[in-house]
Design a protein around this motif. Structure first.
Motif, PDB file in Angstrom:
ATOM      1  N   ARG A 169      32.408  48.165  42.610  1.00  0.00           N
ATOM      2  CA  ARG A 169      33.059  47.216  42.556  1.00  0.00           C
ATOM      3  C   ARG A 169      32.540  45.940  42.627  1.00  0.00           C
ATOM      4  NH1 ARG A 169      38.241  45.336  42.376  1.00  0.00           N
ATOM      5  NH2 ARG A 169      38.472  43.713  43.760  1.00  0.00           N
ATOM      6  N   VAL A 170      30.825  45.890  42.612  1.00  0.00           N
ATOM      7  CA  VAL A 170      30.369  44.055  42.296  1.00  0.00           C
ATOM      8  C   VAL A 170      29.916  44.471  40.906  1.00  0.00           C
ATOM      9  CG1 VAL A 170      30.116  44.188  44.808  1.00  0.00           C
ATOM     10  CG2 VAL A 170      27.537  45.063  42.461  1.00  0.00           C
ATOM     11  N   CYS A 171      29.947  45.161  40.002  1.00  0.00           N
ATOM     12  CA  CYS A 171      30.296  45.587  38.432  1.00  0.00           C
ATOM     13  C   CYS A 171      31.581  45.290  38.470  1.00  0.00           C
ATOM     14  CB  CYS A 171      29.565  46.704  38.146  1.00  0.00           C
ATOM     15  SG  CYS A 171      29.395  46.667  36.534  1.00  0.00           S
ATOM     16  N   GLU A 172      32.314  46.019  38.594  1.00  0.00           N
ATOM     17  CA  GLU A 172      33.886  45.183  37.783  1.00  0.00           C
ATOM     18  C   GLU A 172      34.189  43.326  38.837  1.00  0.00           C
ATOM     19  OE1 GLU A 172      36.480  48.218  39.966  1.00  0.00           O
ATOM     20  OE2 GLU A 172      36.118  49.368  39.692  1.00  0.00           O
ATOM     21  N   LEU A 173      33.075  43.325  39.836  1.00  0.00           N
ATOM     22  CA  LEU A 173      34.083  42.035  40.014  1.00  0.00           C
ATOM     23  C   LEU A 173      33.378  40.849  39.254  1.00  0.00           C
ATOM     24  CD1 LEU A 173      34.307  41.796  43.912  1.00  0.00           C
ATOM     25  CD2 LEU A 173      35.434  41.567  42.752  1.00  0.00           C
ATOM     26  N   ALA A 174      31.703  41.517  38.640  1.00  0.00           N
ATOM     27  CA  ALA A 174      30.950  40.160  37.225  1.00  0.00           C
ATOM     28  C   ALA A 174      31.705  40.382  36.195  1.00  0.00           C
ATOM     29  CB  ALA A 174      29.705  41.032  37.696  1.00  0.00           C
ATOM     30  N   VAL A 175      32.141  41.038  35.816  1.00  0.00           N
ATOM     31  CA  VAL A 175      32.784  41.488  34.308  1.00  0.00           C
ATOM     32  C   VAL A 175      33.790  40.333  34.075  1.00  0.00           C
ATOM     33  CG1 VAL A 175      33.745  42.677  32.872  1.00  0.00           C
ATOM     34  CG2 VAL A 175      31.276  43.815  33.508  1.00  0.00           C
ATOM     35  N   GLN A 176      35.165  40.940  35.865  1.00  0.00           N
ATOM     36  CA  GLN A 176      35.811  40.622  35.436  1.00  0.00           C
ATOM     37  C   GLN A 176      36.535  39.301  35.528  1.00  0.00           C
ATOM     38  OE1 GLN A 176      38.499  41.670  38.871  1.00  0.00           O
ATOM     39  NE2 GLN A 176      38.709  43.284  38.227  1.00  0.00           N
ATOM     40  N   HIS A 177      35.289  38.424  36.334  1.00  0.00           N
ATOM     41  CA  HIS A 177      34.610  36.761  36.017  1.00  0.00           C
ATOM     42  C   HIS A 177      34.180  36.207  34.742  1.00  0.00           C
ATOM     43  CE1 HIS A 177      34.089  32.821  38.710  1.00  0.00           C
ATOM     44  NE2 HIS A 177      33.066  33.039  37.877  1.00  0.00           N
ATOM     45  N   ALA A 178      33.394  36.851  34.192  1.00  0.00           N
ATOM     46  CA  ALA A 178      32.080  37.048  33.363  1.00  0.00           C
ATOM     47  C   ALA A 178      33.944  36.552  32.405  1.00  0.00           C
ATOM     48  CB  ALA A 178      31.790  37.274  32.299  1.00  0.00           C
ATOM     49  N   ARG A 179      35.365  37.094  31.943  1.00  0.00           N
ATOM     50  CA  ARG A 179      35.358  37.792  30.811  1.00  0.00           C
ATOM     51  C   ARG A 179      36.976  36.113  31.316  1.00  0.00           C
ATOM     52  NH1 ARG A 179      37.511  43.520  31.450  1.00  0.00           N
ATOM     53  NH2 ARG A 179      36.214  44.384  29.458  1.00  0.00           N
ATOM     54  N   THR A 180      36.991  35.920  32.238  1.00  0.00           N
ATOM     55  CA  THR A 180      37.656  34.158  32.563  1.00  0.00           C
ATOM     56  C   THR A 180      37.432  32.797  32.440  1.00  0.00           C
ATOM     57  OG1 THR A 180      37.451  34.891  35.394  1.00  0.00           O
ATOM     58  CG2 THR A 180      39.640  35.880  33.642  1.00  0.00           C
ATOM     59  N   ARG A 181      36.094  32.820  33.408  1.00  0.00           N
ATOM     60  CA  ARG A 181      35.228  31.937  33.782  1.00  0.00           C
ATOM     61  C   ARG A 181      34.745  31.054  32.437  1.00  0.00           C
ATOM     62  NH1 ARG A 181      34.823  27.366  37.069  1.00  0.00           N
ATOM     63  NH2 ARG A 181      33.202  26.303  36.909  1.00  0.00           N
ATOM     64  N   GLU A 182      35.043  29.589  32.438  1.00  0.00           N
ATOM     65  CA  GLU A 182      34.154  29.566  31.498  1.00  0.00           C
ATOM     66  C   GLU A 182      34.190  27.794  31.151  1.00  0.00           C
ATOM     67  OE1 GLU A 182      37.791  27.779  28.757  1.00  0.00           O
ATOM     68  OE2 GLU A 182      38.449  30.247  27.934  1.00  0.00           O
ATOM     69  N   GLN A 183      32.527  28.013  30.304  1.00  0.00           N
ATOM     70  CA  GLN A 183      31.652  27.308  30.379  1.00  0.00           C
ATOM     71  C   GLN A 183      31.383  26.688  28.522  1.00  0.00           C
ATOM     72  OE1 GLN A 183      30.861  25.054  33.037  1.00  0.00           O
ATOM     73  NE2 GLN A 183      31.440  25.785  34.026  1.00  0.00           N
ATOM     74  N   PHE A 184      32.108  24.852  28.956  1.00  0.00           N
ATOM     75  CA  PHE A 184      30.940  24.788  27.572  1.00  0.00           C
ATOM     76  C   PHE A 184      32.388  25.225  26.725  1.00  0.00           C
ATOM     77  CE2 PHE A 184      26.830  25.485  29.197  1.00  0.00           C
ATOM     78  CZ  PHE A 184      26.649  23.479  29.430  1.00  0.00           C
TER      79      PHE A 184
END
Length: 290
Positions: A169-184
């Protein structure tokens, strides 16, 4: 030997996931944080669904499945952060009245501590002198006990299964966040450091999955000890890495990430954790060398 799930096992896994999504979804989890305690209605529905009697023979009122199927169900419970003494009640379903149907909640002395002592209808093990602990997990009340009980190997494996659910589950959450959270101006998943972190989480989770599923087939205590070590590591490091990917957002009550980390810390302290499993593996290696 093949470890691909059968169609029936996939159906069982999906059915448990859907049941938990309906009965213990995000809103229920948030409500539990505001008013901690065991939801007896959820507990009884788990009993009605056969969660606690998966391994009991059909002649005894059970489902008649095996340890591999129980592992799949407990993996889903870990994934959903389902609360309550699930392992203890499951193991007591054939001997404690009401445990099979979810009418009775069973706690057990495990690793020098007891989970859900105050809400349990039946407590297995010596609890004289039990003292309340301030649990790091707000959803798992704890008591410390003077005597340390020997862990049951099935309980060790089912705990490993819950840890596996968290790791996935935490792997899923990390990937989901990495796809949507933007920086620079780019999703943070575009940065190599985040990609490597998520890849490492996936590798640890899938390695633990192979070990847990194999141990469910062999039921060998040494295999179970190895699976527990790998699952504990995958859950603990995965939850920490997921928190890192989320940044400060992961610490907020709106996020479930920190709850996975806290639950993982509690499970690690159950019987059959690092010290117990390492001692068992070391003894097996010495015996083999001698």
């Amino acid at each position: 030997m093949r470890f691909q799930l059968t169609d029936d096992q996939r159906a069982l896994r999906d059915g448990v996931r859907q049941l938990l999504a309906r009965r213990f979804g995000p809103e229920t989890l948030r409500a539990a944080l505001d008013a901690p305690g065991l939801d007896r209605a959820v507990w009884r529905q788990l009993g009605e669904a056969g969660f606690f009697v998966l391994r009991l023979p059909e002649t005894d009122g059970g489902v008649g499945l095996g340890l591999p199927e129980a592992v799949l169900a407990f993996e889903e419970a870990g994934r959903a952060l389902l609360t309550g003494p699930l392992v203890a009640t499951h193991l007591a379903a054939g001997t404690v009245a009401g445990a099979a149907t979810g009418e009775a909640v069973v706690a057990v002395v495990d690793g020098g501590q007891v989970e859900w002592l105050a809400e349990a209808d039946v407590v297995l093990g010596e609890v004289a002198g039990a003292t309340p602990l301030r649990s790091v997990d707000p959803l798992t009340p704890l008591h410390r006990v003077p005597e340390r009980a020997e862990p049951d190997s099935v309980a060790v494996l089912l705990t490993a299964s819950e840890q596996l659910g968290t790791a996935a589950r935490v792997c899923e959450l990390a990937v989901q966040h990495a796809r949507t959270r933007e920086q620079f101006g780019r999703p943070i998943g575009a940065f190599q450091a985040v990609q490597h972190t998520c890849a490492d989480m996936l590798v640890r989770a899938e390695t633990a999955r192979a070990a847990v599923y194999a141990a469910a087939v062999t039921a060998d205590p040494v295999d179970i000890a190895a699976a527990r070590l790998l699952a504990d590591e995958a859950a603990l490091r995965g939850a920490r890495d997921c928190l890192q990917v989320h940044g400060g957002m992961g610490f907020t009550w709106e996020s479930e990430v920190h709850l996975h980390l806290k639950r993982t810390w509690v499970r690690v302290r159950r019987g059959g954790g690092v010290t117990d499993s390492e001692e068992l593996l070391a003894g097996d290696l010495v015996a083999g060398a001698g």
